[in-house]
Design a protein around this motif. Structure first.
Motif, PDB file in Angstrom:
ATOM      1  N   PHE A 170      62.200  19.899  31.097  1.00 20.83           N
ATOM      2  CA  PHE A 170      63.594  19.782  30.675  1.00 20.83           C
ATOM      3  C   PHE A 170      64.534  20.579  31.570  1.00 20.83           C
ATOM      4  O   PHE A 170      65.592  20.093  31.984  1.00 20.83           O
ATOM      5  N   PHE A 171      64.161  21.801  31.891  1.00 20.70           N
ATOM      6  CA  PHE A 171      65.052  22.676  32.652  1.00 20.70           C
ATOM      7  C   PHE A 171      65.233  22.173  34.083  1.00 20.70           C
ATOM      8  O   PHE A 171      66.334  22.212  34.633  1.00 20.70           O
ATOM      9  N   LYS A 172      64.162  21.691  34.690  1.00 20.30           N
ATOM     10  CA  LYS A 172      64.253  21.117  36.030  1.00 20.30           C
ATOM     11  C   LYS A 172      65.138  19.874  36.014  1.00 20.30           C
ATOM     12  O   LYS A 172      65.968  19.676  36.916  1.00 20.30           O
ATOM     13  N   GLU A 173      64.981  19.038  34.995  1.00 19.58           N
ATOM     14  CA  GLU A 173      65.769  17.815  34.924  1.00 19.58           C
ATOM     15  C   GLU A 173      67.249  18.112  34.708  1.00 19.58           C
ATOM     16  O   GLU A 173      68.116  17.457  35.301  1.00 19.58           O
ATOM     17  N   ILE A 174      67.538  19.095  33.875  1.00 20.19           N
ATOM     18  CA  ILE A 174      68.937  19.489  33.660  1.00 20.19           C
ATOM     19  C   ILE A 174      69.554  19.982  34.962  1.00 20.19           C
ATOM     20  O   ILE A 174      70.692  19.644  35.316  1.00 20.19           O
ATOM     21  N   HIS A 234      68.943  19.123  37.890  1.00 22.15           N
ATOM     22  CA  HIS A 234      69.198  18.014  38.816  1.00 22.15           C
ATOM     23  C   HIS A 234      70.002  16.888  38.165  1.00 22.15           C
ATOM     24  O   HIS A 234      70.062  15.784  38.699  1.00 22.15           O
ATOM     25  N   GLY A 235      70.596  17.169  37.007  1.00 22.65           N
ATOM     26  CA  GLY A 235      71.438  16.169  36.371  1.00 22.65           C
ATOM     27  C   GLY A 235      70.693  14.986  35.806  1.00 22.65           C
ATOM     28  O   GLY A 235      71.254  13.888  35.681  1.00 22.65           O
ATOM     29  N   GLN A 236      69.404  15.179  35.427  1.00 24.36           N
ATOM     30  CA  GLN A 236      68.570  14.075  34.963  1.00 24.36           C
ATOM     31  C   GLN A 236      68.042  14.317  33.551  1.00 24.36           C
ATOM     32  O   GLN A 236      67.011  13.765  33.151  1.00 24.36           O
ATOM     33  N   GLY A 237      68.738  15.133  32.769  1.00 26.16           N
ATOM     34  CA  GLY A 237      68.223  15.516  31.465  1.00 26.16           C
ATOM     35  C   GLY A 237      68.459  14.511  30.352  1.00 26.16           C
ATOM     36  O   GLY A 237      68.005  14.714  29.224  1.00 26.16           O
ATOM     37  N   GLY A 238      69.136  13.410  30.638  1.00 28.93           N
ATOM     38  CA  GLY A 238      69.453  12.455  29.583  1.00 28.93           C
ATOM     39  C   GLY A 238      68.246  11.747  29.018  1.00 28.93           C
ATOM     40  O   GLY A 238      68.233  11.349  27.855  1.00 28.93           O
ATOM     41  N   TYR A 239      67.218  11.569  29.851  1.00 25.59           N
ATOM     42  CA  TYR A 239      66.025  10.856  29.393  1.00 25.59           C
ATOM     43  C   TYR A 239      64.893  11.856  29.208  1.00 25.59           C
ATOM     44  O   TYR A 239      63.950  11.941  29.989  1.00 25.59           O
ATOM     45  N   ASN A 240      65.008  12.660  28.167  1.00 25.43           N
ATOM     46  CA  ASN A 240      64.037  13.688  27.832  1.00 25.43           C
ATOM     47  C   ASN A 240      64.062  13.836  26.325  1.00 25.43           C
ATOM     48  O   ASN A 240      65.133  13.756  25.702  1.00 25.43           O
TER      49      ASN A 240
END
Length: 337
Positions: free
Chosen positions: A229-233, A235-241
């Motif tokens: 989750f933290f890595k995706e956030i 990089h702006g990719q946290g919507g699909y988690n």
């Protein structure tokens, strides 16, 4: 948004202690160091991943903890597959729907006909893996693997469409899709390769077996969403988690979402253990193979948790500290949803 130059407050998130829920020993394949050298050579030879990305990902460690009993050829095959998945995951995460579909088509095409890869480095690497895997896998496992990969790649392309449209899916739909786009079913097919077994299709259709199998799939993707989750956030990719989905669909704050994810993980782990304990007999010729396969699922789940902290994929150089404290910081709540 705060004015430029003013630091945003950090949120300290308490992670669910997944290793505490399933306190099993970690085994690392004794061929890990051997694999590390050869996998790096393979990646550099095909040129589809930078050495920096490969080292931070450490697919060799994941292969070694997920398949601690694999021989060198089987371990190398598993590691190469994980590296391909990581490359495809990172690439499609940044692509729009059309380009993500093209990437998935290249992946699937090279798996289906490895004698005719495209001119891309990635396609040639997929073809190289596909030839070696088909030679070593049983016909049943290979057929399941191809079916699972097709489903995986279809849902990866669908995910890109949702991302393009800034859609956070309903929780039920998200779970259905996540079970496919996590690619764990294809990963679990490699357990049969590791163990040198050939489970007939009728076992995969047994309701009791499926309870354990599907629980193991859920344990893997849920653990991955918690730690990624933290890595995706960032990089702006946290919507699909799933953490974001819990926050939006269940109207939770971020800590409540992590707590809920931990409770779900424990519930699924208990279901897996109950199914393992009550597994029916499939006949003397299959019972030991089924037992070893179910243990392989269990090893995969705990190994995946350990690797999430030991590699630099999700927590950089802070993985061991986060594992010890179960605390992770994010800079701003505003960027989370």
């Amino acid at each position: 948004m705060p004015p430029s130059g003013i630091a945003t407050p950090a949120l300290e998130i308490r992670l669910p202690n997944l290793m505490g829920y399933c306190p099993l020993p970690i085994f690392i394949n004794q061929r890990y160091r051997w694999l590390k050298e050869r996998s790096t050579l393979w990646i550099l030879e095909h040129g589809f991943m930078s050495l920096q990305n490969q080292e931070s990902w450490d697919g060799e460690l994941l292969a070694s903890v997920a398949h601690p009993h694999a021989g060198k050829d089987e371990l190398k095959t598993a590691c190469d597959f994980f590296n391909l998945l990581m490359a495809a995951d990172d690439l499609t995460d940044t692509q729009g729907a059309r380009n993500a579909q093209m990437t998935c088509d290249v992946f699937l095409g090279s798996l289906r006909d490895p004698s005719m890869p495209s001119s891309s480095n990635f396609s040639r690497a997929v073809a190289d893996f596909a030839k070696r895997y088909k030679l070593r896998a049983s016909s049943n496992a290979h057929a399941r693997f191809m079916k699972h990969m097709e489903s995986y790649l279809q849902t990866v392309a669908s995910q890109a469409t949702l991302r393009d449209n800034h859609v956070t899916p309903a929780l039920e739909l998200f779970i259905i899709q996540r079970r496919e786009n996590c690619c764990m079913k294809a990963c679990y097919d490699l357990i049969e390769l590791e163990l040198g077994i050939d489970l007939p299709n009728k076992i995969y259709g047994d309701p009791e077996f499926l309870v354990a199998y599907e629980a193991a799939v859920d344990l893997a993707w849920l653990g991955n969403d918690i730690y990624s989750f933290f890595k995706e956030i960032e990089h702006g990719q946290g919507g699909y988690n799933v953490i974001t989905v819990y926050m939006v669909q269940l109207r939770m704050d971020i800590q409540a979402a992590f707590d809920y994810a931990g409770a779900e993980f424990r519930r699924i782990w208990d279901r897996f253990q109950a199914a393992k304990a009550s597994m029916p007999s499939f006949g003397d010729e299959h019972d030991d193979d089924v037992r070893r396969f179910i243990e392989g699922l269990e090893i995969w789940c705990i190994g995946n948790i350990y690797w999430s902290f030991e590699s630099r994929r999700y927590f950089g150089e802070q993985g061991r500290q986060v594992m010890a404290t179960q605390i992770c910081s994010v800079q701003t709540k505003a960027s989370i949803i």
